[in-house]
Design a protein around this motif. Structure first.
Motif, PDB file in Angstrom:
ATOM      1  N   GLY A 265       0.803  -1.221   0.000  1.00 37.23           N
ATOM      2  CA  GLY A 265       0.000   0.000   0.000  1.00 37.23           C
ATOM      3  C   GLY A 265       0.836   1.272   0.000  1.00 37.23           C
ATOM      4  O   GLY A 265       0.313   2.367   0.165  1.00 37.23           O
ATOM      5  N   GLY A 266       2.123   1.142  -0.188  1.00 38.10           N
ATOM      6  CA  GLY A 266       2.994   2.325  -0.221  1.00 38.10           C
ATOM      7  C   GLY A 266       3.597   2.524  -1.600  1.00 38.10           C
ATOM      8  O   GLY A 266       2.995   2.118  -2.611  1.00 38.10           O
ATOM      9  N   HIS A 267       4.760   3.133  -1.651  1.00 35.98           N
ATOM     10  CA  HIS A 267       5.454   3.311  -2.921  1.00 35.98           C
ATOM     11  C   HIS A 267       6.951   3.171  -2.686  1.00 35.98           C
ATOM     12  O   HIS A 267       7.443   3.449  -1.587  1.00 35.98           O
ATOM     13  CB  HIS A 267       5.138   4.684  -3.514  1.00 35.98           C
ATOM     14  CG  HIS A 267       5.532   5.804  -2.605  1.00 35.98           C
ATOM     15  ND1 HIS A 267       4.629   6.426  -1.774  1.00 35.98           N
ATOM     16  CD2 HIS A 267       6.743   6.365  -2.357  1.00 35.98           C
ATOM     17  CE1 HIS A 267       5.271   7.338  -1.054  1.00 35.98           C
ATOM     18  NE2 HIS A 267       6.551   7.327  -1.387  1.00 35.98           N
ATOM     19  N   ALA A 268       7.662   2.768  -3.739  1.00 32.14           N
ATOM     20  CA  ALA A 268       9.111   2.583  -3.596  1.00 32.14           C
ATOM     21  C   ALA A 268       9.839   3.918  -3.701  1.00 32.14           C
ATOM     22  O   ALA A 268       9.435   4.805  -4.463  1.00 32.14           O
ATOM     23  CB  ALA A 268       9.612   1.645  -4.688  1.00 32.14           C
ATOM     24  N   VAL A 269      10.912   4.042  -2.942  1.00 35.23           N
ATOM     25  CA  VAL A 269      11.770   5.222  -3.029  1.00 35.23           C
ATOM     26  C   VAL A 269      13.170   4.746  -3.421  1.00 35.23           C
ATOM     27  O   VAL A 269      13.792   3.954  -2.705  1.00 35.23           O
ATOM     28  CB  VAL A 269      11.828   5.968  -1.674  1.00 35.23           C
ATOM     29  CG1 VAL A 269      12.701   7.217  -1.808  1.00 35.23           C
ATOM     30  CG2 VAL A 269      10.433   6.332  -1.208  1.00 35.23           C
ATOM     31  N   LEU A 270      13.618   5.208  -4.576  1.00 38.39           N
ATOM     32  CA  LEU A 270      14.912   4.729  -5.084  1.00 38.39           C
ATOM     33  C   LEU A 270      15.974   5.809  -4.975  1.00 38.39           C
ATOM     34  O   LEU A 270      15.716   6.982  -5.289  1.00 38.39           O
ATOM     35  CB  LEU A 270      14.779   4.316  -6.554  1.00 38.39           C
ATOM     36  CG  LEU A 270      13.739   3.249  -6.872  1.00 38.39           C
ATOM     37  CD1 LEU A 270      13.695   2.994  -8.388  1.00 38.39           C
ATOM     38  CD2 LEU A 270      14.058   1.939  -6.136  1.00 38.39           C
ATOM     39  N   GLY A 271      17.154   5.432  -4.550  1.00 35.63           N
ATOM     40  CA  GLY A 271      18.298   6.344  -4.541  1.00 35.63           C
ATOM     41  C   GLY A 271      19.147   6.051  -5.767  1.00 35.63           C
ATOM     42  O   GLY A 271      19.593   4.920  -5.952  1.00 35.63           O
ATOM     43  N   LEU A 272      19.354   7.048  -6.625  1.00 37.29           N
ATOM     44  CA  LEU A 272      20.011   6.794  -7.912  1.00 37.29           C
ATOM     45  C   LEU A 272      21.356   7.508  -8.016  1.00 37.29           C
ATOM     46  O   LEU A 272      21.598   8.514  -7.356  1.00 37.29           O
ATOM     47  CB  LEU A 272      19.098   7.242  -9.049  1.00 37.29           C
ATOM     48  CG  LEU A 272      17.714   6.576  -9.061  1.00 37.29           C
ATOM     49  CD1 LEU A 272      16.865   7.136 -10.201  1.00 37.29           C
ATOM     50  CD2 LEU A 272      17.814   5.057  -9.165  1.00 37.29           C
ATOM     51  N   ALA A 273      22.191   6.947  -8.874  1.00 39.49           N
ATOM     52  CA  ALA A 273      23.530   7.516  -9.093  1.00 39.49           C
ATOM     53  C   ALA A 273      23.709   7.817 -10.576  1.00 39.49           C
ATOM     54  O   ALA A 273      22.970   7.303 -11.423  1.00 39.49           O
ATOM     55  CB  ALA A 273      24.593   6.514  -8.641  1.00 39.49           C
ATOM     56  N   THR A 274      24.701   8.617 -10.890  1.00 39.03           N
ATOM     57  CA  THR A 274      25.051   8.868 -12.296  1.00 39.03           C
ATOM     58  C   THR A 274      26.428   8.254 -12.558  1.00 39.03           C
ATOM     59  O   THR A 274      26.877   7.403 -11.813  1.00 39.03           O
ATOM     60  CB  THR A 274      25.075  10.379 -12.580  1.00 39.03           C
ATOM     61  OG1 THR A 274      25.943  10.973 -11.632  1.00 39.03           O
ATOM     62  CG2 THR A 274      23.693  10.980 -12.452  1.00 39.03           C
ATOM     63  N   GLY A 275      27.100   8.728 -13.602  1.00 35.78           N
ATOM     64  CA  GLY A 275      28.417   8.154 -13.930  1.00 35.78           C
ATOM     65  C   GLY A 275      28.236   6.973 -14.874  1.00 35.78           C
ATOM     66  O   GLY A 275      27.107   6.614 -15.246  1.00 35.78           O
ATOM     67  N   SER A 276      29.351   6.370 -15.251  1.00 38.86           N
ATOM     68  CA  SER A 276      29.258   5.305 -16.255  1.00 38.86           C
ATOM     69  C   SER A 276      28.719   4.006 -15.648  1.00 38.86           C
ATOM     70  O   SER A 276      28.124   3.186 -16.341  1.00 38.86           O
ATOM     71  CB  SER A 276      30.621   5.077 -16.893  1.00 38.86           C
ATOM     72  OG  SER A 276      31.528   4.626 -15.910  1.00 38.86           O
TER      73      SER A 276
END
Ligand code: F6R
Length: 643
Positions: A37-48
């Motif tokens: 009943g919730g939502h996902a929270v994603l931590g994202l990165a950049t770079g190759s």
């Protein structure tokens, strides 16, 4: 157990597998949270590093309908100052590599802003932290790792309690980014980054590292003491952090480099040779002088036990090493050979000595330059050639209006070009031609002919930018056509294990795909290592001795690549010129061989030889599946503990 020096779980698999595993885990989390009943929270990165993961997610969205409509994302960092629309911004990177291709809602995307006035940065950072909290905290944080050990942009000295803030970038980090920014001077000196504490609060963390250039820092982060000077070591204290590394980045881990130090080893011929060389180098003794005590005192009793005494074991390894050394008379002669060179100078830098000997041995050689390398030519080189063309035209009175206009167009473009701007087409063409002429001149120093050079100009490279496209069918078709045309018995290939998005690795991929379609007899593949590193003596199958004269001839060929001399546009962390690195690398191999008690040569090149289709890293696959089992076991344990 074998991985006892490791202070954090490590999975060692090929990059594609890493990308798939993490993308699948993300999909799982998205669905789990939704079910709850919730939502996902994603931590994202950049770079190759994360690009492959994003590619997988896009594929899952398109093909399996993976829904991102309720997913909230937070990115680790952004350069400062940086406008979101700049070609260098992480905002743009995320749009191009992920967000534009999935159904994430713009209002759910969070990336630190690099365009807020200096005085407002602090408030902005506090707001960023608050929005992570409001979203319910991060479920899974993806991380890369910098050569300094930074996660996010938490450079050496970042404290365990650091939060989102403005930070000064380390010199090493700025140098690494220099390629993307067309020169170190153009790399911003600051960034805004989530802090160590903000990252550590994520419920799950996946750190990804690929390529040999990450091997040293991965060893430090995984096996070293926790240390504020290496931010990634903080992850050792996280209850649910896993390091996913490819074989190249794992190479310095103790269980890979010297597995006998940490546990039982399943001895193979290759491992025996590896261990004896290591023992010789560790004790400073030549192979034939190693005695039983040396073996016993250095965790090698189990190896000694296989032979009973040191003598026969030393003798076996000594003979195996001698057999690797192949002078000209023991090298291929009269064969059809294709030498693949990713850039127009890798042939002479990495295998100039071999190329010279192969030519002397009357092999029928084609050197296939896969990319034009035009991105690495300075503008001032083009200006010089344009000036030459103008003078040439004047002297011979052949400056017809079209040629004259073209020269003018080139000069005008360069006059007004801004930093990082993609070159106008004629400038790209001139830069390519400059490198082609240098390549021809390079092989001519060995007496080879211009017709032996083929310039494939693979399309994946032709973006005009530092970042390239993925390998496509047209790239494979071009390489395949060459193979069908030449029908080589022997193929030389750059076998770099570095960065999967690096040009060398992509060139290798194009060759592998072309070979899979190739109708002729599978050729033998000789891998040379790229410009930065050399094969270890243990892993090399062939060691080619070079005399002082032969090394000089090789350097002469490298000098012909004038656009890369004095100061290469993409020097990496090493300030030396290519010929200097080559000299050191080739002499170093010879000296090590000498110290092991083998014949003393002036210099040496090293090669790994495989049949087509057999990967270089095949030996290590067993380790990875073991590690994977460890992770799933530890995950299952933790899940139980939570319940
Ligand atoms: C990027 C980031 C950095 C990179 C690291 C590795 O958002 O925060 O920590 O992950 O510099 O960069 P690549 O993947 O380009 O080697």
């Amino acid at each position: 157990m074998a991985a006892s020096k490791e202070r954090v779980p490590v999975v060692i698999v090929e990059y594609d597998e890493i990308a798939r595993t993490i993308a699948r885990r993300i999909a799982e989390i998205i669905k789990e949270r939704r079910r709850e009943g919730g939502h996902a929270v994603l931590g994202l990165a950049t770079g190759s590093t994360p690009i492959g993961i994003y590619r997988e997610l896009i594929k899952m969205h398109r093909e399996e309908g993976l829904d991102f409509s309720d997913v909230v994302t937070f990115n680790l960092d952004e350069y400062y100052p940086m406008k979101p629309e700049s070609i260098h911004s992480y905002h743009r990177f995320m749009r191009e590599n992920l967000f534009n291709h999935i159904n994430v809602r713009p209002e759910n995307i969070h990336i630190p802003r690099g365009d807020v006035p200096r005085d407002d940065v602090e408030v902005e950072c506090e707001a960023y932290e608050a929005s992570i909290k409001k979203a319910g905290g991060i479920d899974l944080q993806i991380l890369g790792i910098g050569k300094t050990g930074h996660i996010g942009f938490n450079e050496p000295g970042s404290g365990a309690d650091s939060r989102t803030r403005r930070i000064s970038l380390d010199t090493v980090t700025r140098r690494d980014a220099a390629g993307d920014f067309f020169g170190e001077d153009n790399v911003p000196t600051e960034a805004i980054t989530m802090g160590v504490a903000s990252i550590m609060e994520a419920r799950e963390i996946a750190l990804v590292a690929t390529g040999e250039h990450k091997a040293a820092i991965i060893k430090r982060a995984v096996e070293g003491e926790p240390d504020p000077d290496v931010a990634a070591t903080y992850l050792q204290q996280h209850p649910n952090a896993v390091f996913y590394v490819d074989f190249a980045a794992a190479a310095d881990l103790t269980r890979i480099r010297t597995p006998w130090v940490v546990g039982e080893v399943k001895w193979s011929r290759a491992k025996e040779i590896d261990a004896v060389i290591w023992l010789g180098e560790t004790t400073g003794k030549s192979v034939l002088k190693l005695d039983e005590n040396d073996y016993r005192e250095h965790h090698l009793s189990s190896l000694l036990a296989r032979y009973g005494k040191a003598g026969p074991l030393n003798g076996e390894v000594f003979n195996a090493l001698i057999a690797k050394i192949r002078g000209r008379s023991k090298l291929p002669a009269g064969k059809k050979v294709v030498v693949f060179s990713p850039h127009p100078d890798d042939d002479v830098i990495s295998m100039g000595g071999m190329l010279n000997k192969l030519h002397q041995n009357r092999n029928d050689i084609v050197v296939a330059y896969q990319t034009s390398g035009n991105i690495a030519v300075f503008d001032h080189e083009v200006r010089r050639y344009a000036d030459f063309l103008r003078r040439f035209g004047n002297d011979f009175d052949i400056n017809d209006s079209a040629a004259g206009a073209l020269i003018e167009e080139v000069e005008e473009f360069l006059e007004s070009k801004s930093v990082g701007e993609i070159d106008a087409f004629p400038v790209q063409v001139m830069k390519r031609a400059i490198r082609e002429a240098e390549a021809v001149s390079g092989i001519e120093t060995f007496g080879m002919r211009r017709e032996q050079a083929r310039f494939l100009n693979l399309p994946f490279y032709q973006t005009g930018k530092v970042r390239k496209d993925p390998i496509g069918p047209e790239d494979v078709r071009i390489v395949h056509e060459l193979l069908e045309d030449v029908k080589p018995e022997l193929v030389f290939v750059a076998g770099d294990l570095s960065d999967p998005h690096g040009t060398h690795r992509m060139c290798l991929e194009a060759i592998q795909q072309a070979l899979a379609k190739y109708s002729g007899l599978p050729p033998e593949i000789w891998y040379y290592r790229g410009a930065w590193q050399e094969w270890e003596i243990a892993e090399a199958d062939v060691l080619v001795p070079l005399s002082e004269d032969e090394l000089r001839a090789k350097k002469m060929a490298i000098f012909k690549h004038q656009s890369q001399k004095d100061r290469a546009p993409f020097p990496g962390q090493d300030d030396r010129e290519f010929w200097q690195r080559v000299e050191e690398r080739n002499r170093n191999t010879a000296q090590r061989v000498d110290r092991l008690g083998l014949p003393e040569y002036f210099a040496m090149e090293a090669y790994v030889v495989r049949r087509a289709g057999v990967p270089i890293e095949s030996e290590m696959v067993a380790t990875s599946s073991l590690a994977e089992k460890e992770i799933s076991r530890s995950r299952a344990g933790k899940a139980k503990a939570r319940r």
